[in-house]
Design an enzyme around this catalytic site. Structure first.
Site, PDB file in Angstrom:
ATOM      1  N   ARG A 165      -3.368   5.228   9.364  1.00  0.00           N
ATOM      2  CA  ARG A 165      -3.945   4.089  10.067  1.00  0.00           C
ATOM      3  C   ARG A 165      -5.417   4.404  10.364  1.00  0.00           C
ATOM      4  NH1 ARG A 165      -0.441   1.296   8.417  1.00  0.00           N
ATOM      5  NH2 ARG A 165       1.240   0.315   9.597  1.00  0.00           N
TER       6      ARG A 165
ATOM      7  N   HIS B 234      -6.290  -1.637   2.415  1.00  0.00           N
ATOM      8  CA  HIS B 234      -4.949  -1.432   2.966  1.00  0.00           C
ATOM      9  C   HIS B 234      -3.875  -1.856   1.953  1.00  0.00           C
ATOM     10  CE1 HIS B 234      -2.606  -1.124   6.986  1.00  0.00           C
ATOM     11  NE2 HIS B 234      -1.798  -0.878   5.975  1.00  0.00           N
TER      12      HIS B 234
HETATM   13  P1  NDP Z   1       8.013   8.504   9.016  1.00  0.00           P
HETATM   14  O1  NDP Z   1       8.301   8.033  10.388  1.00  0.00           O
HETATM   15  O2  NDP Z   1       9.116   8.568   8.016  1.00  0.00           O
HETATM   16  O3  NDP Z   1       7.387   9.968   9.078  1.00  0.00           O
HETATM   17  C1  NDP Z   1       6.416  10.345   9.980  1.00  0.00           C
HETATM   18  C2  NDP Z   1       6.218  11.859   9.845  1.00  0.00           C
HETATM   19  O4  NDP Z   1       5.118  12.245  10.661  1.00  0.00           O
HETATM   20  C3  NDP Z   1       7.452  12.642  10.325  1.00  0.00           C
HETATM   21  O5  NDP Z   1       7.731  13.651   9.374  1.00  0.00           O
HETATM   22  C4  NDP Z   1       7.000  13.219  11.661  1.00  0.00           C
HETATM   23  O6  NDP Z   1       7.538  14.476  11.994  1.00  0.00           O
HETATM   24  C5  NDP Z   1       5.505  13.346  11.468  1.00  0.00           C
HETATM   25  N1  NDP Z   1       4.812  13.270  12.753  1.00  0.00           N
HETATM   26  C6  NDP Z   1       4.843  12.253  13.658  1.00  0.00           C
HETATM   27  N2  NDP Z   1       4.102  12.559  14.736  1.00  0.00           N
HETATM   28  C7  NDP Z   1       3.600  13.799  14.509  1.00  0.00           C
HETATM   29  C8  NDP Z   1       2.773  14.656  15.263  1.00  0.00           C
HETATM   30  N3  NDP Z   1       2.298  14.311  16.480  1.00  0.00           N
HETATM   31  N4  NDP Z   1       2.459  15.846  14.737  1.00  0.00           N
HETATM   32  C9  NDP Z   1       2.938  16.219  13.532  1.00  0.00           C
HETATM   33  N5  NDP Z   1       3.737  15.456  12.764  1.00  0.00           N
HETATM   34  C10 NDP Z   1       4.070  14.250  13.253  1.00  0.00           C
HETATM   35  O7  NDP Z   1       6.807   7.612   8.472  1.00  0.00           O
HETATM   36  P2  NDP Z   1       6.509   7.176   6.965  1.00  0.00           P
HETATM   37  O8  NDP Z   1       6.356   8.391   6.133  1.00  0.00           O
HETATM   38  O9  NDP Z   1       7.474   6.148   6.527  1.00  0.00           O
HETATM   39  O10 NDP Z   1       5.098   6.420   7.162  1.00  0.00           O
HETATM   40  C11 NDP Z   1       3.968   7.091   7.676  1.00  0.00           C
HETATM   41  C12 NDP Z   1       2.858   6.105   7.998  1.00  0.00           C
HETATM   42  O11 NDP Z   1       2.244   5.632   6.803  1.00  0.00           O
HETATM   43  C13 NDP Z   1       3.278   4.807   8.691  1.00  0.00           C
HETATM   44  O12 NDP Z   1       3.515   5.018  10.065  1.00  0.00           O
HETATM   45  C14 NDP Z   1       2.090   3.913   8.442  1.00  0.00           C
HETATM   46  O13 NDP Z   1       1.133   4.058   9.470  1.00  0.00           O
HETATM   47  C15 NDP Z   1       1.502   4.461   7.143  1.00  0.00           C
HETATM   48  N6  NDP Z   1       1.619   3.482   6.050  1.00  0.00           N
HETATM   49  C16 NDP Z   1       0.483   3.038   5.451  1.00  0.00           C
HETATM   50  C17 NDP Z   1       0.550   2.146   4.409  1.00  0.00           C
HETATM   51  C18 NDP Z   1      -0.669   1.715   3.695  1.00  0.00           C
HETATM   52  O14 NDP Z   1      -0.593   0.787   2.875  1.00  0.00           O
HETATM   53  N7  NDP Z   1      -1.817   2.324   3.922  1.00  0.00           N
HETATM   54  C19 NDP Z   1       1.838   1.619   3.917  1.00  0.00           C
HETATM   55  C20 NDP Z   1       2.966   2.189   4.603  1.00  0.00           C
HETATM   56  C21 NDP Z   1       2.848   3.068   5.642  1.00  0.00           C
HETATM   57  P3  NDP Z   1       9.132  14.731  12.204  1.00  0.00           P
HETATM   58  O15 NDP Z   1       9.698  14.792  10.801  1.00  0.00           O
HETATM   59  O16 NDP Z   1       9.213  16.050  12.865  1.00  0.00           O
HETATM   60  O17 NDP Z   1       9.639  13.600  13.022  1.00  0.00           O
HETATM   61  C1  OXD Z   2       3.030  -0.494   6.554  1.00  0.00           C
HETATM   62  C2  OXD Z   2       1.750  -0.880   5.960  1.00  0.00           C
HETATM   63  O1  OXD Z   2       3.051   0.174   7.595  1.00  0.00           O
HETATM   64  O2  OXD Z   2       1.757  -1.656   4.984  1.00  0.00           O
HETATM   65  O3  OXD Z   2       4.069  -0.835   5.978  1.00  0.00           O
HETATM   66  O4  OXD Z   2       0.707  -0.392   6.409  1.00  0.00           O
END
Ligand code: NDP
Ligand code: OXD
Length: 308
Positions: A223, A271
């Site tokens: 983000r 995005h």
């Molecule tokens: P998930 O919820 O599956 O995974 C998040 C990961 O981040 C987990 O492994 C978690 O650790 C880790 N994490 C969370 N907080 C912390 C922290 N404070 N310190 C270290 N590690 C942390 O999310 P997704 O993989 O599905 O998606 C990630 C992000 O990608 C979304 O939230 C969104 O913002 C972004 N996104 C962007 C898109 C785009 O088009 N640019 C499209 C889709 C998503 P743990 O395993 O220990 O819980």
């Molecule tokens: C999502 C995105 O979070 O598109 O799915 O950014």
């Protein structure tokens, strides 16, 4: 039993058709044609309206039309409503394509060659072997793990940073705030795939960018608010960061005078790194109907205490 669709109207027909074929027991309604609000058990939205509990007294599951849920005010969601993300393998595969593209663009100096082309230079640069390039991914969740798996066959030295210990193919997983600087110090290319939470907001700031090796590349697909944009600009201008690929910005769309828009060392995309996939999203809804009927925990349930 009905599902109310409040996401992008342009995609409503696709959701309607896919839901009616895969979950015919669910009546599809599209906002603002709510009908009797007491019949709404499921809501699919990018951002729902306020006072959900009063508007939809029988609402049980709020499906977020994407992977990120930072746009929701989790504290104000009624406690009986589960929040579920519609992320699936195909969405993760699409994200991995983007990450591969961006890593390869930075690895092979494509931003510099683009600038050379614009300015009429024909100037080869030294080639660095993939085996000599260290690529680190922050956030090893549904999307981060698939991206790492797709990067591995290209031969990069991989590492990851995560809240809890996860498997990193052929490399080390750094864990928690105590190992963040050590992780960053060995990332020639850093990929941010974290969710946006109070803990991760502004995590890519001057102090963290200063930990990267001189001239490192940055890819942000998380983000915009993960990054302190002024700090990246300063690091780019001083050459401490060599180039950046940014799919997300603090303000989207950016204002016409956004300093990244014409920056020679920045590639911006609007995005589009990934997006929710209708078939995959409906598969999550169908699986959750089964789980709900069997009293099992829902798939892709957001942990409100963690914020993702
Ligand atoms: P998930 O919820 O599956 O995974 C998040 C990961 O981040 C987990 O492994 C978690 O650790 C880790 N994490 C969370 N907080 C912390 C922290 N404070 N310190 C270290 N590690 C942390 O999310 P997704 O993989 O599905 O998606 C990630 C992000 O990608 C979304 O939230 C969104 O913002 C972004 N996104 C962007 C898109 C785009 O088009 N640019 C499209 C889709 C998503 P743990 O395993 O220990 O819980
Ligand atoms: C999502 C995105 O979070 O598109 O799915 O950014």
């Amino acid at each position: 039993m009905c599902i109310l669709y409040m996401a992008d109207p342009a995609d409503a027909q696709k959701w309607r058709e896919c839901l009616s074929s895969m979950a015919p027991e669910l009546e599809f309604r599209q906002w603002p044609d709510v009908g009797n609000p007491a019949e709404v058990r499921y809501l699919l939205a990018w951002e729902p309206p306020g006072n959900l509990a009063e508007q939809f007294c029988n609402l049980r599951v709020l499906y977020a039309a994407g992977a990120g849920v930072d746009q929701f005010d989790l504290a104000s969601l009624p406690s009986q409503v589960s929040l579920v993300r519609l992320v699936d393998d195909s969405m993760a595969g699409i994200m991995a394509e983007y990450v591969l593209f961006a890593v390869l663009a930075l690895h092979r100096d494509i931003l510099a060659y683009q600038q050379d082309q614009r300015e009429g230079r024909w100037q080869p640069r030294p080639i660095v072997l993939a085996s000599q390039r260290r690529v680190g991914v922050m956030g090893l969740g549904t999307l981060g793990r698939v991206a790492l798996g797709r990067l591995q066959p290209l031969g990069f030295q991989l590492s990851g940073w995560n809240r809890s210990l996860k498997d990193v193919p052929g490399g080390r997983c750094y864990v928690g705030p105590g190992q963040l600087d050590e992780f960053l110090a060995q990332c020639d290319i850093l990929v941010n795939m974290l969710p946006l939470t109070p803990e991760t907001k502004g995590i890519l700031n001057a102090a963290r960018l200063a930990c990267l090796p001189h001239g490192a590349g940055l890819i942000n697909v998380g983000r915009g608010a993960h990054l302190v944009e002024q700090d990246l600009l300063a690091a780019l201008d001083e050459g401490r960061v060599g180039g950046a690929v940014l799919d997300v910005l603090a303000q989207e769309p950016p204002s016409p005078n956004n300093p990244f828009s014409k920056h020679r060392r920045v590639l911006l995309t609007p995005h589009i790194a990934s997006d929710v996939q209708v078939e995959g999203g409906v598969a999550v809804i169908v699986e959750n109907l089964r789980r709900e009927s069997e009293g099992m925990p829902l798939l892709n349930l957001v942990d409100r205490s963690k914020g993702y």
